[in-house]
Design an enzyme around this catalytic site. Sequence first.
Site, mmCIF file in Angstrom:
data_model
loop_
_atom_site.group_PDB
_atom_site.id
_atom_site.type_symbol
_atom_site.label_atom_id
_atom_site.label_comp_id
_atom_site.label_asym_id
_atom_site.label_seq_id
_atom_site.Cartn_x
_atom_site.Cartn_y
_atom_site.Cartn_z
ATOM 1 N N ASP A 156 -19.645 19.398 -13.188
ATOM 2 C CA ASP A 156 -20.790 19.628 -14.081
ATOM 3 C C ASP A 156 -20.421 19.550 -15.559
ATOM 4 O O ASP A 156 -21.003 20.244 -16.393
ATOM 5 C CB ASP A 156 -21.460 20.989 -13.783
ATOM 6 N N LYS A 192 -20.853 14.372 -16.551
ATOM 7 C CA LYS A 192 -20.398 13.026 -16.159
ATOM 8 C C LYS A 192 -21.564 12.053 -16.068
ATOM 9 O O LYS A 192 -21.446 10.879 -16.428
ATOM 10 C CB LYS A 192 -19.673 13.095 -14.796
ATOM 11 N N GLY A 209 -24.313 16.444 -8.320
ATOM 12 C CA GLY A 209 -25.618 16.404 -8.970
ATOM 13 C C GLY A 209 -25.397 15.954 -10.399
ATOM 14 O O GLY A 209 -24.842 16.704 -11.206
ATOM 15 N N HIS A 210 -25.753 14.720 -10.694
ATOM 16 C CA HIS A 210 -25.494 14.154 -12.020
ATOM 17 C C HIS A 210 -26.821 13.931 -12.738
ATOM 18 O O HIS A 210 -27.673 13.180 -12.256
ATOM 19 C CB HIS A 210 -24.718 12.830 -11.895
ATOM 20 N N GLN A 212 -17.630 15.747 -8.903
ATOM 21 C CA GLN A 212 -16.870 17.011 -8.931
ATOM 22 C C GLN A 212 -15.914 17.022 -10.151
ATOM 23 O O GLN A 212 -16.254 16.461 -11.169
ATOM 24 C CB GLN A 212 -16.110 17.237 -7.613
HETATM 25 P P1 GDP Z 1 -22.334 16.310 -14.040
HETATM 26 O O1 GDP Z 1 -22.365 16.824 -12.647
HETATM 27 O O2 GDP Z 1 -20.952 16.302 -14.623
HETATM 28 O O3 GDP Z 1 -23.014 14.975 -14.206
HETATM 29 O O4 GDP Z 1 -23.174 17.365 -14.924
HETATM 30 P P2 GDP Z 1 -24.606 17.996 -14.540
HETATM 31 O O5 GDP Z 1 -25.635 16.960 -14.729
HETATM 32 O O6 GDP Z 1 -24.537 18.692 -13.241
HETATM 33 O O7 GDP Z 1 -24.708 19.140 -15.632
HETATM 34 C C1 GDP Z 1 -24.679 18.852 -16.995
HETATM 35 C C2 GDP Z 1 -25.962 19.387 -17.640
HETATM 36 O O8 GDP Z 1 -25.817 19.401 -19.048
HETATM 37 C C3 GDP Z 1 -27.184 18.510 -17.376
HETATM 38 O O9 GDP Z 1 -28.316 19.332 -17.333
HETATM 39 C C4 GDP Z 1 -27.235 17.581 -18.599
HETATM 40 O O10 GDP Z 1 -28.549 17.109 -18.895
HETATM 41 C C5 GDP Z 1 -26.762 18.524 -19.674
HETATM 42 N N1 GDP Z 1 -26.019 17.898 -20.792
HETATM 43 C C6 GDP Z 1 -25.151 16.850 -20.766
HETATM 44 N N2 GDP Z 1 -24.585 16.685 -21.979
HETATM 45 C C7 GDP Z 1 -25.096 17.644 -22.785
HETATM 46 C C8 GDP Z 1 -24.880 18.018 -24.146
HETATM 47 O O11 GDP Z 1 -24.078 17.447 -24.862
HETATM 48 N N3 GDP Z 1 -25.587 19.094 -24.604
HETATM 49 C C9 GDP Z 1 -26.462 19.793 -23.833
HETATM 50 N N4 GDP Z 1 -27.106 20.822 -24.383
HETATM 51 N N5 GDP Z 1 -26.692 19.469 -22.551
HETATM 52 C C10 GDP Z 1 -26.009 18.412 -22.032
HETATM 53 P P1 IMO Z 2 -20.727 17.351 -9.727
HETATM 54 O O1 IMO Z 2 -20.376 15.942 -9.339
HETATM 55 C C1 IMO Z 2 -19.772 21.585 -9.386
HETATM 56 C C2 IMO Z 2 -18.167 22.965 -5.547
HETATM 57 C C3 IMO Z 2 -19.044 23.904 -4.758
HETATM 58 C C4 IMO Z 2 -17.964 24.757 -4.091
HETATM 59 C C5 IMO Z 2 -16.879 23.730 -3.792
HETATM 60 C C6 IMO Z 2 -16.921 23.191 -2.363
HETATM 61 O O2 IMO Z 2 -22.159 17.583 -9.966
HETATM 62 O O3 IMO Z 2 -19.834 17.835 -10.838
HETATM 63 P P2 IMO Z 2 -18.526 21.433 -1.141
HETATM 64 O O4 IMO Z 2 -19.996 21.462 -0.910
HETATM 65 O O5 IMO Z 2 -18.051 20.260 -1.915
HETATM 66 O O6 IMO Z 2 -17.725 21.639 0.109
HETATM 67 O O7 IMO Z 2 -18.244 22.757 -2.037
HETATM 68 O O8 IMO Z 2 -17.082 22.662 -4.698
HETATM 69 N N1 IMO Z 2 -18.812 21.678 -5.934
HETATM 70 C C7 IMO Z 2 -19.236 21.402 -7.166
HETATM 71 N N2 IMO Z 2 -19.288 22.168 -8.277
HETATM 72 N N3 IMO Z 2 -20.180 20.298 -9.441
HETATM 73 C C8 IMO Z 2 -20.115 19.508 -8.348
HETATM 74 O O9 IMO Z 2 -20.392 18.192 -8.394
HETATM 75 C C9 IMO Z 2 -19.675 20.064 -7.125
HETATM 76 N N4 IMO Z 2 -19.520 19.587 -5.868
HETATM 77 C C10 IMO Z 2 -18.989 20.585 -5.153
HETATM 78 O O10 IMO Z 2 -19.872 24.665 -5.586
HETATM 79 O O11 IMO Z 2 -17.441 25.667 -5.025
HETATM 80 MG MG MG Z 3 -23.338 18.285 -11.529
#
Ligand code: GDP
Ligand code: IMO
Ligand code: MG
Length: 424
Positions: free
Chosen positions: A13, A16, A40-41, A223
Amino acid sequence: MPGIVLIGTQWGDEGKGKITDLLADQMDIVVRYQGGDNAGHTVIDGSQEFRFHLIPSGILYPHIACVIGNGVVINPKVLIEELDGLESRGVSTDKLLISCNAHLVMPYHLILDGARELKLGKSKIGTTHKGIGPAYADKTSRTGLRIQDMLDMKIFKKKLEIVLKEKNEILTKIYDFEPLDLDKIVTDYTGYAKRLEKHIADTSLVVNKALDESKNVFFEGAQGTLLDIDHGTYPFVTSSSPLSGGACVGVGVGPKRIDRVIGVVKAYITRVGSGPFPTELDDEVGNTMREKGGEYGTTTGRPRRCGWFDAVILRYANMINGLTEIAVTKLDVLSQFEKIKICVGYEHKGKVYDNFPPHQTIVHKCKPVYEEVGGWMEGLNNITNYDDLPKAAQEYLARIEELGGVPIKMVSVGPKRRQIIFKS
Ligand code: GDP
Ligand code: IMO
Ligand code: MG
């Protein structure tokens, strides 16, 4: 410079999806190489928000081919829902390719994931309950079913019949669940196969050919480094390798194909699920990070644990991924704080560790050693030039570069595509 890998340097998170979407414009192919729909991206395109779980974050650009590589585990039902969801919002998914070698997430994987977590009680991993661990376990124990098995349902049924006998014993005798019905699964997967057939391909060949032609291929990690099955905080990890090295195995390309490795670094740290987290803040500061940063899981909606930036983790991620550069995200969230802390080491029994400790007890029990720097207390959302950042923000970034030993090339100051600063 055709082969670029992007990875998460923390516990996932990091943003990415946003960075992938931003750079995808210049790519020919965007490929996922590991994980499944536990990812979840988030991508924000204009006023629309997209949350990708299995489909690469490059799909919004019509000129790009998106590939789901062999290293991914695919829940076909979820993939079809994601495809239909995108089509209904006017996004073409015609150019999506799925590796015939990718493994399938099966209904018993989902049940076993939940049942095992329940049995673990307080010691649970905190998985996403998407069946990821059990699917990778079957792949390794050579009892998995693959995408290509769906191209011949006779073979699919034969293999499933053998596997299901054992799974039903486990479900009924160990976990007290009802047995699953073979014919029902075969019927469901026959439907999925029909829908997905046109996307199934020899994706390793496709990607290698593109690289031969000097096309730009972007490997989108899911991840993060500390969730890696080998190098993460085991057993509180996922079941694949989200590292840069995982890209080669998860797509079928040689390591010499990779020219750049971009690490995505959140300006503070978050984690969902259980496991050690040295800089975690169980206080008002942590709550502010969660609320201002919208730190709730993209896949599960769970509140993310929050804490100060940790340079020990960045140094480790740099070492095991061979980072060529980093993108720092969510710097805008730190505008809330008068003082900001940076963890520069871990202290345990009088000894200070600069490198990530190999013995996990230390990671569980250590105290972070902090440096305190001044905050900037002004909004960053509209800044597009590095030199326009407040001096204190520039100093914070310079310290991250110095401690991590890797140059910053991008700074994200908001969730939208345009909220980005390129640094030379
Ligand atoms: P990922 O799994 O690495 O793709 O990240 P996620 O999408 O799960 O979580 C990142 C969250 O931060 C999302 O809600 C994005 O819309 C948000 N986000 C990404 N870059 C920025 C930033 O520079 N500032 C803020 N405030 N939010 C951001
Ligand atoms: P993105 O790509 C954050 C975490 C779960 C748990 C551990 C094992 O959005 O960054 P699993 O379901 O993979 O067996 O769970 O890994 N986890 C993540 N945490 N971002 C993710 O993906 C994750 N995918 C799995 O919360 O701690
Ligand atoms: Mg994510």
